[in-house]
Design an enzyme around this catalytic site. Structure first.
Site, PDB file in Angstrom:
ATOM      1  N   HIS A 399      -2.660  11.920  -8.653  1.00 34.26           N
ATOM      2  CA  HIS A 399      -3.475  10.703  -8.608  1.00 34.26           C
ATOM      3  C   HIS A 399      -3.110   9.713  -9.714  1.00 34.26           C
ATOM      4  O   HIS A 399      -3.610   8.587  -9.730  1.00 34.26           O
ATOM      5  CB  HIS A 399      -4.963  11.083  -8.702  1.00 34.26           C
ATOM      6  CG  HIS A 399      -5.875  10.111  -8.012  1.00 34.26           C
ATOM      7  ND1 HIS A 399      -5.430   8.927  -7.457  1.00 34.26           N
ATOM      8  CD2 HIS A 399      -7.212  10.142  -7.773  1.00 34.26           C
ATOM      9  CE1 HIS A 399      -6.449   8.276  -6.934  1.00 34.26           C
ATOM     10  NE2 HIS A 399      -7.547   9.000  -7.102  1.00 34.26           N
ATOM     11  N   ASP A 403      -2.419   6.781  -4.754  1.00 34.09           N
ATOM     12  CA  ASP A 403      -3.855   6.580  -4.530  1.00 34.09           C
ATOM     13  C   ASP A 403      -4.296   7.167  -3.186  1.00 34.09           C
ATOM     14  O   ASP A 403      -3.472   7.611  -2.378  1.00 34.09           O
ATOM     15  CB  ASP A 403      -4.230   5.088  -4.648  1.00 34.09           C
ATOM     16  CG  ASP A 403      -3.425   4.229  -3.689  1.00 34.09           C
ATOM     17  OD1 ASP A 403      -3.044   4.723  -2.622  1.00 34.09           O
ATOM     18  OD2 ASP A 403      -3.163   3.048  -4.013  1.00 34.09           O
TER      19      ASP A 403
END
Ligand code: COA
Length: 429
Positions: A399, A403
């Site tokens: 992450h 995204d």
């Protein structure tokens, strides 16, 4: 690596010229290897380049070959033992003819200690292993204490000074055990009998594969994971696989080659998914090769070899590679090359069971997918319910650089390929 040792054994009229093979460093950060098996016995003739021993590290399978012709004299480790890099593995008498002497035993550091004890006690104890230092042996001898009766509390069953002191100072009674005897007359009467049957804890050393997992998983879980799940209809691909399976022989065609090919095709539109991230330079390298790492359950633990250049392979070629890697993995014979340079990973736990998992990324990779079992589910079509085969999939992304929206779009692309495999065929060369 070799150490030259010219030695004469006083027990033998034969003068031996011994060459010692030192275990070379197989790769960065490896401290030890697990000996799988010896292919030659002590006192057997060996030729130059004969394979004498098979071993494995957390990076793969290793064969140790003889650098000389001669007679194998000593093996320093037994099968299943962990051997330290830089320590002697075997000795070869390079001038040697086959001697009529009894075959040499494997001389591990432990067995050396054991035989020392036999000599020093010189009496009836034959098989008891005593791991300790000469200083503690001296202390025990001074107090006429039999070390085989002392309960060790040190690492690997080593007797520590305090173990001996406890007995000398009367804090603890020595253990009573029935020794293996040559002459029953030498058995001393027991001081007290053991009455408890308390179950004992067992210390189990990790294998190289498990040690590798300790390192890689600890490292991996420092990454912030974004985990995402999706259900995928399998009916079309089930039908396609059945058709293809009926027409091929000698290759095991499971669903994995389809999943792997679809992954590669989907990544053509999402190159960041097949990238590696360098957190020091804050650079992402979009990898040209799609080297798909596959988590495999093996008799030695979890192993993750990769199929190279999936982008230029057909589903059949991927299936062949899978078969080869599974075969080598089950024998513990994967090489460093099979295990390194993976760019993305897949894990299929479905043949064992389960639905959703939270797969752990293998850094420097940034993405991993995991599949649960395919299960039937009733779905409404108009006024009717029809049974559909559903695969539960889970995906984790790094992450820091990927995204949720990118993950969702990528998984949707992969899902479309699996649910409509004819689209996949359009892309195949
Ligand atoms: N859904 C439905 N069927 C599945 C399935 C799934 N998700 N996964 C496997 N199967 C079927 C296969 O198609 C095959 O069926 P077949 O005999 O009709 O061809 C059968 O189950 C056995 O498959 P398997 O031998 O497991 O091959 P595979 O190609 O599906 O998977 C591995 C190969 C290496 C991934 C798998 O054997 C394995 O080791 N899985 C465990 C991975 C693991 O431990 N992950 C955890 C990591 S932390």
């Amino acid at each position: 690596m070799l150490v030259r040792l010219a030695r004469c054994f006083h027990k033998s009229p034969l003068c031996m010229k011994l060459e010692t093979f030192i275990i070379p460093q197989p790769g960065e950060g490896i401290a030890e290897v697990e000996i799988i098996r010896w292919l030659v016995k002590p006192n057997e003739k060996v030729k130059e380049f004969d394979i004498l021993c098979e071993a494995r590290s957390d990076k793969g399978f290793i064969e140790y070959k003889s650098p000389f012709a001669g007679v194998l004299k000593e093996l320093m480790y037994k099968s299943s033992e962990m051997a330290q890099i830089g320590s002697p593995l075997f000795k070869i008498d390079v001038d040697g003819e086959l001697s009529s002497e009894p075959t040499a035993e494997i001389k591990t550091p432990e067995s050396q200690i054991e035989s020392e004890h036999e000599e020093s006690s010189g009496q009836y104890v034959k098989k008891a292993k005593v791991l300790t230092t000469p200083c503690i042996r001296g202390l025990a001898k001074k107090h006429k204490l039999d070390l085989t009766k002392v309960t060790p509390t040190g690492k690997d069953g080593r007797i520590l000074k305090e173990d001996v002191l406890k007995i000398i100072e009367g804090v603890q009674q020595p253990e009573i055990s029935v020794p293996v005897v040559d002459d029953p007359k030498h058995i001393s009467p027991p001081l007290m009998s053991k009455t408890t049957s308390t179950p004992e804890d067992k210390i189990v050393k990790l294998t190289p594969v498990q040690r590798g997992m300790v390192k890689s998983m600890t490292q991996a879980l420092k990454i912030p994971h974004l985990t995402y799940s999706e259900d995928v209809h399998m009916d079309e691909i089930i039908a396609l696989r059945s058709q293809l399976k009926a027409n091929i022989k000698d290759i095991k065609l499971t669903f994995m080659p389809f999943f792997i090919k679809a992954l590669s095709l989907a990544m053509l539109d999402f190159p960041i998914i097949n990238s590696v991230f360098n957190e020091n330079t804050l650079e992402c390298i979009y990898k040209a090769s799609h080297n798909v790492s596959i988590a495999m359950d093996s008799p030695f633990g979890l192993i993750v070899p990769n199929i190279k250049d999936v982008q230029s392979k057909s589903i059949f070629e991927i299936a062949k590679d899978m078969n080869r890697l599974q075969d080598l993995g089950s024998k513990g014979k994967l090489t460093d090359n099979d295990l390194k340079n993976g760019t993305i990973a897949l894990s299929n736990i479905g043949s064992i069971g389960g639905t959703y998992v939270a797969p752990v990324i293998m850094p420097p990779q940034v993405f991993i997918g995991a599949f649960g079992a395919t299960r039937p589910r009733l779905e409404k079509r108009g006024s009717e319910y029809v049974e559909k085969q559903i695969l539960a999939t889970s995906w984790s992304a790094d992450h820091r650089i990927i995204d949720g929206a990118t993950t969702a779009r990528f998984v949707a692309r992969w899902k479309a390929l699996i649910e409509n495999p004819s689209i996949m065929l359009l892309h195949l060369k």
